[in-house]
Design an enzyme around this catalytic site. Structure first.
Site, short mmCIF file in Angstrom:
data_model
loop_
_atom_site.label_atom_id
_atom_site.label_comp_id
_atom_site.label_asym_id
_atom_site.label_seq_id
_atom_site.Cartn_x
_atom_site.Cartn_y
_atom_site.Cartn_z
N LYS A 53 0.90 -1.53 0.14
CA LYS A 53 -0.22 -0.36 0.00
C LYS A 53 1.14 0.49 -0.26
CE LYS A 53 -0.32 1.69 3.87
NZ LYS A 53 -1.04 1.98 4.47
N GLU A 184 -7.05 5.90 2.46
CA GLU A 184 -5.74 5.46 2.12
C GLU A 184 -5.96 4.87 -0.03
OE1 GLU A 184 -4.11 2.82 4.34
OE2 GLU A 184 -3.37 4.31 5.48
N GLU A 444 9.77 23.00 11.77
CA GLU A 444 9.62 23.79 13.30
C GLU A 444 7.88 23.95 13.84
OE1 GLU A 444 11.32 27.14 11.77
OE2 GLU A 444 10.49 26.08 9.71
P1 NDP Z 1 -12.09 1.19 9.99
O1 NDP Z 1 -11.80 0.07 10.92
O2 NDP Z 1 -10.45 1.60 9.91
O3 NDP Z 1 -13.05 1.59 9.10
C1 NDP Z 1 -14.06 0.77 8.85
C2 NDP Z 1 -14.73 1.79 8.15
O4 NDP Z 1 -16.43 0.79 7.24
C3 NDP Z 1 -15.50 3.26 9.69
O5 NDP Z 1 -15.54 3.59 8.41
C4 NDP Z 1 -16.69 2.01 9.83
O6 NDP Z 1 -17.68 2.92 10.50
C5 NDP Z 1 -17.11 1.55 8.20
N1 NDP Z 1 -18.22 0.13 8.61
C6 NDP Z 1 -17.93 -0.78 9.67
N2 NDP Z 1 -18.74 -1.74 9.08
C7 NDP Z 1 -19.60 -1.12 8.56
C8 NDP Z 1 -20.25 -1.39 7.95
N3 NDP Z 1 -20.88 -2.81 8.48
N4 NDP Z 1 -21.28 -1.45 6.90
C9 NDP Z 1 -20.95 0.18 6.53
N5 NDP Z 1 -19.21 0.38 6.76
C10 NDP Z 1 -19.01 0.09 8.00
O7 NDP Z 1 -10.92 -0.47 8.98
P2 NDP Z 1 -10.34 -0.66 8.05
O8 NDP Z 1 -11.17 -1.12 6.71
O9 NDP Z 1 -10.02 0.70 6.68
O10 NDP Z 1 -9.50 -1.29 8.33
C11 NDP Z 1 -9.34 -2.80 8.89
C12 NDP Z 1 -7.97 -2.13 10.01
O11 NDP Z 1 -7.03 -1.86 9.64
C13 NDP Z 1 -7.93 -0.48 10.65
O12 NDP Z 1 -8.82 -0.37 12.00
C14 NDP Z 1 -6.31 -0.63 11.06
O13 NDP Z 1 -6.51 -1.19 12.25
C15 NDP Z 1 -5.74 -1.28 9.79
N6 NDP Z 1 -5.09 -0.03 8.93
C16 NDP Z 1 -4.26 1.13 9.20
C17 NDP Z 1 -3.63 1.60 8.41
C18 NDP Z 1 -2.55 2.08 8.77
O14 NDP Z 1 -2.00 2.29 9.97
N7 NDP Z 1 -2.22 2.80 8.24
C19 NDP Z 1 -3.55 1.06 6.79
C20 NDP Z 1 -4.63 0.02 6.16
C21 NDP Z 1 -5.65 -0.31 7.62
P3 NDP Z 1 -17.95 3.85 11.90
O15 NDP Z 1 -17.10 4.38 11.26
O16 NDP Z 1 -19.28 4.15 11.83
O17 NDP Z 1 -17.65 2.09 12.70
#
Ligand code: NDP
Length: 450
Positions: A53, A184, A444
């Site tokens: 990524k 991302e 800074e």
């Molecule tokens: P995230 O947990 O970051 O985000 C999930 C998103 O999907 C939120 O906006 C959430 O909404 C929404 N969501 C959850 N359930 C549903 C559903 N049933 N229907 C529709 N929307 C939903 O998950 P990601 O998949 O983006 O990433 C997974 C994990 O991977 C992250 O939590 C992180 O820990 C890790 N990761 C870390 C990175 C980094 O450090 N840079 C990069 C990529 C992944 P709501 O907020 O309302 O729950």
């Protein structure tokens, strides 16, 4: 420690960040270790997550860098982006790293079994060829996988796993979710020429990040041309004859796309591992419940990393794997301190964050001070790019301690790492103020906010 009535002292299920670290450290302490991995050594982070990524993020950023180069005197008469070149080079790098991970394990005399393993008893497992293997302790580190919704046509959608193998760069991408992966990949696809629409179920993206910083990301993304649909969801996906996908929506108009990417969180990989039958207690989301020592409800079975569904970050899984191995095999009992874990979102622009957000600090500490610097990075001024960075420091009024640092702007995660040391060390705003600026830098600003 070695009990030769078992085939191994430790059997690790899953060769991702946490599992590889635990295997290597335990072997270093003299344990006889085997690791089973059904896909590729390296796990999510190396094979289909953080590393590839980040390389795509770098690749995508050239689009803006090449635009900005003109005002710095560079005449680039024509430019053409070739997706297969980037994709294949990234995958080649992933292959190289996979090899290095394998070498590290081999150098520590860890046996790597390229197979699926299923737990059959507190100290036994069955591997794919039907053989039973025994071990004094079992470590579960099988990670997590992308969640998919239960909607008609979901098979037409992709997850972050598939992005690295796309045949061609889509022209229109719809991304479901408002978290790390959604933001991302929105940046990557947008920079690489696609029209991107983010669909989020609420009006809040990147929940848990400082609201002012998130607001800046939304405004900057909108200004770049990324669309958002808030409070919206998917009824179904229909594949059309021309290969495009019609997203039938609720909460907004239907959307046409060439690819639909679901990034709605990740589910622990515990299905079919034989855990519940053995009495390994799982959470509602299927994560392994563990205590401070990463021990499950079966005393010889442990778990670290994403399968425990606490903080799904590579450095956390690595620390947990290390602490587990030191405690169980090195006679060095230790636990992991989860306070002030820095995190980054490699969006365009990226975010770096550590400690309490403004609202968390208000709730927890009562009286706080915040300092912000809202500035146009020097290189953007000359380039004529109308994009601003935002730095924010949250300070506890009573102790003057800096309890949170939140940045959005070029290289924010690189800049944040040093500030994370300061927050972890409990330094005060006066310490920040007493530090000389490194001029001229964006960083800074961290010591110039008054
Ligand atoms: P995230 O947990 O970051 O985000 C999930 C998103 O999907 C939120 O906006 C959430 O909404 C929404 N969501 C959850 N359930 C549903 C559903 N049933 N229907 C529709 N929307 C939903 O998950 P990601 O998949 O983006 O990433 C997974 C994990 O991977 C992250 O939590 C992180 O820990 C890790 N990761 C870390 C990175 C980094 O450090 N840079 C990069 C990529 C992944 P709501 O907020 O309302 O729950």
């Amino acid at each position: 420690m070695t009990d030769t009535s078992y085939d191994y002292d430790l059997f690790v299920l899953g060769a991702g960040s946490g599992g590889v670290r635990a295997a290597r450290i335990a072997a270093g302490h003299g344990a006889r270790v085997a690791v089973a991995e059904e896909h590729r050594v390296g796990g999510t982070c190396v094979i289909r997550g953080c590393v590839p990524k980040k390389l795509l993020v770098y690749g995508a950023h050239f689009a803006e860098d090449l635009d900005d180069a003109a005002m710095f005197g560079w005449d680039i008469p024509s430019r053409r982006f070739d997706w297969p070149v980037l994709r294949d080079n990234v995958m080649a790098e992933v292959g190289r790293l996979e090899g290095l991970y394998g070498e590290t394990l081999a150098n520590h005399q860890v046996t790597v079994l390229k197979t699926r393993a299923v737990v059959t008893g507190p100290q036994s497992l069955r591997i794919a060829d039907g053989r039973t293997v025994t071990a004094g302790k079992i470590l579960l580190s099988p990670g997590a996988r992308p969640a998919l919704p239960d909607i008609p046509g979901v098979e037409h959608a992709i997850t972050s796993n598939d992005v690295f193998e796309l045949e061609e760069m889509p022209k229109r991408v719809v991304i479901a979710g408002g978290g790390y992966i959604a933001n991302e990949f929105a940046g990557v696809f947008h920079q690489l020429g696609a029209h991107v629409t983010i669909v989020n179920r609420s009006d809040t993206i990147l929940r848990g990040y400082d609201e002012q910083i998130v607001d800046r990301l939304v405004k900057t993304s909108l200004a770049k041309g990324i669309d958002f649909r808030f409070n919206a969801g998917f009824d179904s996906l229909e594949k059309r004859e021309d290969g495009s996908i019609l997203c039938k929506m609720k909460g907004c108009d239907d959307i046409e796309a060439d690819q639909v990417l679901f990034a709605i969180g990740r589910i622990p990989n515990t299905e079919g591992l034989g855990l519940e039958e053995l009495g390994v207690e799982l959470t509602e989301r299927g994560a392994v419940k563990v205590d401070e020592q990463y021990r499950s409800t079966v005393p010889s079975i442990f778990a670290v990393g994403d399968v425990t569904d606490r903080i799904q970050l590579t450095p956390v899984a690595i620390r947990e794997g290390h602490a587990f191995a030191d405690t169980q095999f090195g006679d060095k009992p230790c636990t992991v301190d989860y306070d002030n874990i820095p995190s980054a979102v490699f969006s365009h622009p990226p975010i770096g964050s550590v400690g309490l957000t403004e609202s968390q600090a208000k709730n927890k500490l009562g009286v706080i001070r915040t300092y912000t610097s809202d500035f146009r990075p020097m290189k953007y001024v000359l380039a004529g790019r109308n994009e601003r960075a935002l730095y924010k420091i949250v300070v506890d009024e009573g102790s003057d301690k800096v309890v949170g640092v939140h940045l959005i702007g070029p290289d924010a995660p690189e800049i944040l790492q040093g500030a994370a040391v300061a927050v972890k060390a409990g330094l005060t705003k006066a310490d920040f103020d007493a530090t000389f600026a490194l001029h001229p830098t964006m960083a800074e600003e961290l010591v110039l906010m008054r």
